[in-house]
Design a protein around this motif. Structure first.
Motif, PDB file in Angstrom:
ATOM      1  N   HIS A  14      42.481  48.747  56.654  1.00  0.00           N
ATOM      2  CA  HIS A  14      43.588  48.055  55.991  1.00  0.00           C
ATOM      3  C   HIS A  14      43.054  47.324  54.777  1.00  0.00           C
ATOM      4  O   HIS A  14      42.167  46.467  54.888  1.00  0.00           O
ATOM      5  N   ARG A  15      43.618  47.677  53.616  1.00  0.00           N
ATOM      6  CA  ARG A  15      43.167  47.102  52.354  1.00  0.00           C
ATOM      7  C   ARG A  15      44.361  46.585  51.581  1.00  0.00           C
ATOM      8  O   ARG A  15      45.373  47.264  51.459  1.00  0.00           O
ATOM      9  N   TYR A  16      44.216  45.384  51.054  1.00  0.00           N
ATOM     10  CA  TYR A  16      45.271  44.772  50.254  1.00  0.00           C
ATOM     11  C   TYR A  16      44.655  44.225  48.973  1.00  0.00           C
ATOM     12  O   TYR A  16      43.546  43.698  49.003  1.00  0.00           O
ATOM     13  N   THR A  17      45.394  44.301  47.886  1.00  0.00           N
ATOM     14  CA  THR A  17      44.970  43.581  46.697  1.00  0.00           C
ATOM     15  C   THR A  17      45.144  42.097  46.982  1.00  0.00           C
ATOM     16  O   THR A  17      45.873  41.717  47.907  1.00  0.00           O
ATOM     17  N   HIS A  18      44.476  41.273  46.202  1.00  0.00           N
ATOM     18  CA  HIS A  18      44.570  39.826  46.435  1.00  0.00           C
ATOM     19  C   HIS A  18      46.020  39.352  46.388  1.00  0.00           C
ATOM     20  O   HIS A  18      46.458  38.597  47.257  1.00  0.00           O
ATOM     21  N   ASP A  19      46.766  39.806  45.378  1.00  0.00           N
ATOM     22  CA  ASP A  19      48.161  39.374  45.254  1.00  0.00           C
ATOM     23  C   ASP A  19      49.009  39.842  46.430  1.00  0.00           C
ATOM     24  O   ASP A  19      49.836  39.090  46.944  1.00  0.00           O
ATOM     25  N   ALA A  20      48.802  41.081  46.852  1.00  0.00           N
ATOM     26  CA  ALA A  20      49.579  41.614  47.976  1.00  0.00           C
ATOM     27  C   ALA A  20      49.249  40.857  49.262  1.00  0.00           C
ATOM     28  O   ALA A  20      50.142  40.550  50.062  1.00  0.00           O
ATOM     29  N   PHE A  21      47.968  40.534  49.462  1.00  0.00           N
ATOM     30  CA  PHE A  21      47.554  39.800  50.667  1.00  0.00           C
ATOM     31  C   PHE A  21      48.171  38.405  50.686  1.00  0.00           C
ATOM     32  O   PHE A  21      48.707  37.965  51.698  1.00  0.00           O
ATOM     33  N   VAL A  22      48.111  37.727  49.534  1.00  0.00           N
ATOM     34  CA  VAL A  22      48.666  36.378  49.455  1.00  0.00           C
ATOM     35  C   VAL A  22      50.177  36.401  49.667  1.00  0.00           C
ATOM     36  O   VAL A  22      50.722  35.589  50.413  1.00  0.00           O
ATOM     37  N   VAL A  39      44.546  19.079  45.441  1.00  0.00           N
ATOM     38  CA  VAL A  39      43.194  18.551  45.415  1.00  0.00           C
ATOM     39  C   VAL A  39      42.315  19.273  44.395  1.00  0.00           C
ATOM     40  O   VAL A  39      41.731  18.664  43.514  1.00  0.00           O
ATOM     41  N   VAL A  40      42.230  20.580  44.523  1.00  0.00           N
ATOM     42  CA  VAL A  40      41.322  21.349  43.685  1.00  0.00           C
ATOM     43  C   VAL A  40      42.125  22.354  42.871  1.00  0.00           C
ATOM     44  O   VAL A  40      42.770  23.227  43.430  1.00  0.00           O
ATOM     45  N   LYS A  41      42.046  22.235  41.583  1.00  0.00           N
ATOM     46  CA  LYS A  41      42.799  23.146  40.713  1.00  0.00           C
ATOM     47  C   LYS A  41      42.146  24.532  40.648  1.00  0.00           C
ATOM     48  O   LYS A  41      42.784  25.513  40.352  1.00  0.00           O
ATOM     49  N   GLN A  42      40.847  24.616  40.934  1.00  0.00           N
ATOM     50  CA  GLN A  42      40.106  25.861  40.789  1.00  0.00           C
ATOM     51  C   GLN A  42      40.203  26.791  42.002  1.00  0.00           C
ATOM     52  O   GLN A  42      39.789  27.932  41.933  1.00  0.00           O
ATOM     53  N   ALA A  43      40.722  26.307  43.118  1.00  0.00           N
ATOM     54  CA  ALA A  43      40.786  27.123  44.328  1.00  0.00           C
ATOM     55  C   ALA A  43      41.802  28.243  44.164  1.00  0.00           C
ATOM     56  O   ALA A  43      42.949  28.009  43.804  1.00  0.00           O
ATOM     57  N   LYS A  44      41.364  29.464  44.408  1.00  0.00           N
ATOM     58  CA  LYS A  44      42.263  30.613  44.317  1.00  0.00           C
ATOM     59  C   LYS A  44      43.073  30.709  45.609  1.00  0.00           C
ATOM     60  O   LYS A  44      42.535  30.499  46.702  1.00  0.00           O
ATOM     61  N   PRO A  45      44.351  31.037  45.477  1.00  0.00           N
ATOM     62  CA  PRO A  45      45.193  31.135  46.685  1.00  0.00           C
ATOM     63  C   PRO A  45      44.668  32.139  47.702  1.00  0.00           C
ATOM     64  O   PRO A  45      44.794  31.920  48.900  1.00  0.00           O
ATOM     65  N   VAL A  46      44.052  33.233  47.231  1.00  0.00           N
ATOM     66  CA  VAL A  46      43.573  34.246  48.173  1.00  0.00           C
ATOM     67  C   VAL A  46      42.476  33.669  49.068  1.00  0.00           C
ATOM     68  O   VAL A  46      42.443  33.952  50.267  1.00  0.00           O
ATOM     69  N   HIS A  47      41.613  32.828  48.529  1.00  0.00           N
ATOM     70  CA  HIS A  47      40.545  32.249  49.343  1.00  0.00           C
ATOM     71  C   HIS A  47      41.098  31.236  50.341  1.00  0.00           C
ATOM     72  O   HIS A  47      40.619  31.158  51.481  1.00  0.00           O
ATOM     73  N   VAL A  48      42.110  30.497  49.940  1.00  0.00           N
ATOM     74  CA  VAL A  48      42.739  29.531  50.848  1.00  0.00           C
ATOM     75  C   VAL A  48      43.412  30.276  52.000  1.00  0.00           C
ATOM     76  O   VAL A  48      43.249  29.922  53.172  1.00  0.00           O
ATOM     77  N   VAL A  49      44.149  31.343  51.674  1.00  0.00           N
ATOM     78  CA  VAL A  49      44.843  32.121  52.706  1.00  0.00           C
ATOM     79  C   VAL A  49      43.833  32.807  53.621  1.00  0.00           C
ATOM     80  O   VAL A  49      43.982  32.785  54.851  1.00  0.00           O
ATOM     81  N   VAL A  50      42.783  33.396  53.046  1.00  0.00           N
ATOM     82  CA  VAL A  50      41.764  34.082  53.855  1.00  0.00           C
ATOM     83  C   VAL A  50      41.082  33.089  54.790  1.00  0.00           C
ATOM     84  O   VAL A  50      40.885  33.382  55.972  1.00  0.00           O
ATOM     85  N   ASP A  51      40.723  31.908  54.303  1.00  0.00           N
ATOM     86  CA  ASP A  51      40.071  30.910  55.162  1.00  0.00           C
ATOM     87  C   ASP A  51      40.977  30.474  56.301  1.00  0.00           C
ATOM     88  O   ASP A  51      40.542  30.380  57.447  1.00  0.00           O
ATOM     89  N   GLN A  84      36.891  40.974  55.080  1.00  0.00           N
ATOM     90  CA  GLN A  84      36.015  40.872  53.911  1.00  0.00           C
ATOM     91  C   GLN A  84      36.859  40.666  52.666  1.00  0.00           C
ATOM     92  O   GLN A  84      37.935  41.243  52.536  1.00  0.00           O
ATOM     93  N   VAL A  85      36.358  39.852  51.746  1.00  0.00           N
ATOM     94  CA  VAL A  85      37.039  39.613  50.481  1.00  0.00           C
ATOM     95  C   VAL A  85      36.176  40.196  49.373  1.00  0.00           C
ATOM     96  O   VAL A  85      35.023  39.794  49.190  1.00  0.00           O
ATOM     97  N   GLY A  86      36.756  41.158  48.652  1.00  0.00           N
ATOM     98  CA  GLY A  86      36.067  41.739  47.521  1.00  0.00           C
ATOM     99  C   GLY A  86      36.530  41.108  46.225  1.00  0.00           C
ATOM    100  O   GLY A  86      37.256  40.117  46.216  1.00  0.00           O
ATOM    101  N   LYS A  87      36.134  41.702  45.102  1.00  0.00           N
ATOM    102  CA  LYS A  87      36.540  41.168  43.803  1.00  0.00           C
ATOM    103  C   LYS A  87      38.037  41.323  43.568  1.00  0.00           C
ATOM    104  O   LYS A  87      38.667  40.467  42.967  1.00  0.00           O
ATOM    105  N   THR A  88      38.609  42.441  44.038  1.00  0.00           N
ATOM    106  CA  THR A  88      40.036  42.672  43.794  1.00  0.00           C
ATOM    107  C   THR A  88      40.835  42.929  45.064  1.00  0.00           C
ATOM    108  O   THR A  88      42.057  42.944  45.017  1.00  0.00           O
ATOM    109  N   LYS A  89      40.141  43.138  46.204  1.00  0.00           N
ATOM    110  CA  LYS A  89      40.855  43.482  47.438  1.00  0.00           C
ATOM    111  C   LYS A  89      40.354  42.671  48.619  1.00  0.00           C
ATOM    112  O   LYS A  89      39.240  42.163  48.625  1.00  0.00           O
ATOM    113  N   VAL A  90      41.207  42.623  49.641  1.00  0.00           N
ATOM    114  CA  VAL A  90      40.856  42.034  50.933  1.00  0.00           C
ATOM    115  C   VAL A  90      40.857  43.175  51.932  1.00  0.00           C
ATOM    116  O   VAL A  90      41.806  43.951  52.013  1.00  0.00           O
TER     117      VAL A  90
END
Length: 146
Positions: A14-22, A39-51, A84-90
């Motif tokens: 199962h593979r999703y682009t970051h936007d599709a996963f979010v 809190v943090v302006k630099q945090a990407k939504p995909v990393h928050v959702v993945v965590d 796993q989180v890649g550069k463009t996909k989860v």
């Protein structure tokens, strides 16, 4: 082509682009996304959702293995979880995908139930107020004749 399919099934089917996963799993991490934006302006939504999703999966997997819901389960390991989180996909393995879908379905059900509860309460409140107005009119008519 067949070899690519076999490798895909063995690895991360199962593979999703970051936007599709979010967009698909955002509802599992609404509060954490809001906190991260404040809190943090630099945090990407995909990393928050993945965590957040990884913590939920890790907790569920540990509870199933140990059968203890109250034990401190520690930090999740993305590789052990199968995420796993890649550069463009989860990338997701089958087991975590099924757990995430189960959590998503449960959250959708809870949300639908909440919406139905509020809508039914509103409808019943309107009907009750209408009943009270009609009862008041009847009382006024009866009292006017006596």
């Amino acid at each position: 082509v067949i070899e690519a399919i076999r490798v895909s099934r063995v690895g991360y089917p199962h593979r999703y682009t970051h936007d599709a996963f979010v967009s698909r799993y955002r509802l599992l991490a609404q509060a954490e996304i809001k906190k991260a934006q404040c809190v943090v302006k630099q945090a990407k939504p995909v990393h928050v959702v993945v965590d957040t999703v990884a913590k939920s999966i890790w907790k569920k997997m540990q509870c199933e293995i140990e059968g203890n819901h109250e034990k401190n389960i520690g930090q999740p390991n993305l590789v052990k979880i199968g995420l796993q989180v890649g550069k463009t996909k989860v990338f997701l393995r089958r087991s975590p995908y099924e757990i995430i879908e189960q959590l998503r379905g449960k959250k959708n059900t809870e949300s639908a139930t909440l919406i139905q509860k509020i809508a039914r309460g509103y409808i019943n409140q309107r009907q009750y107020q209408s009943f009270l107005r009609k009862a008041l009119k009847v009382q006024c008519i009866i009292r006017g004749f006596k």
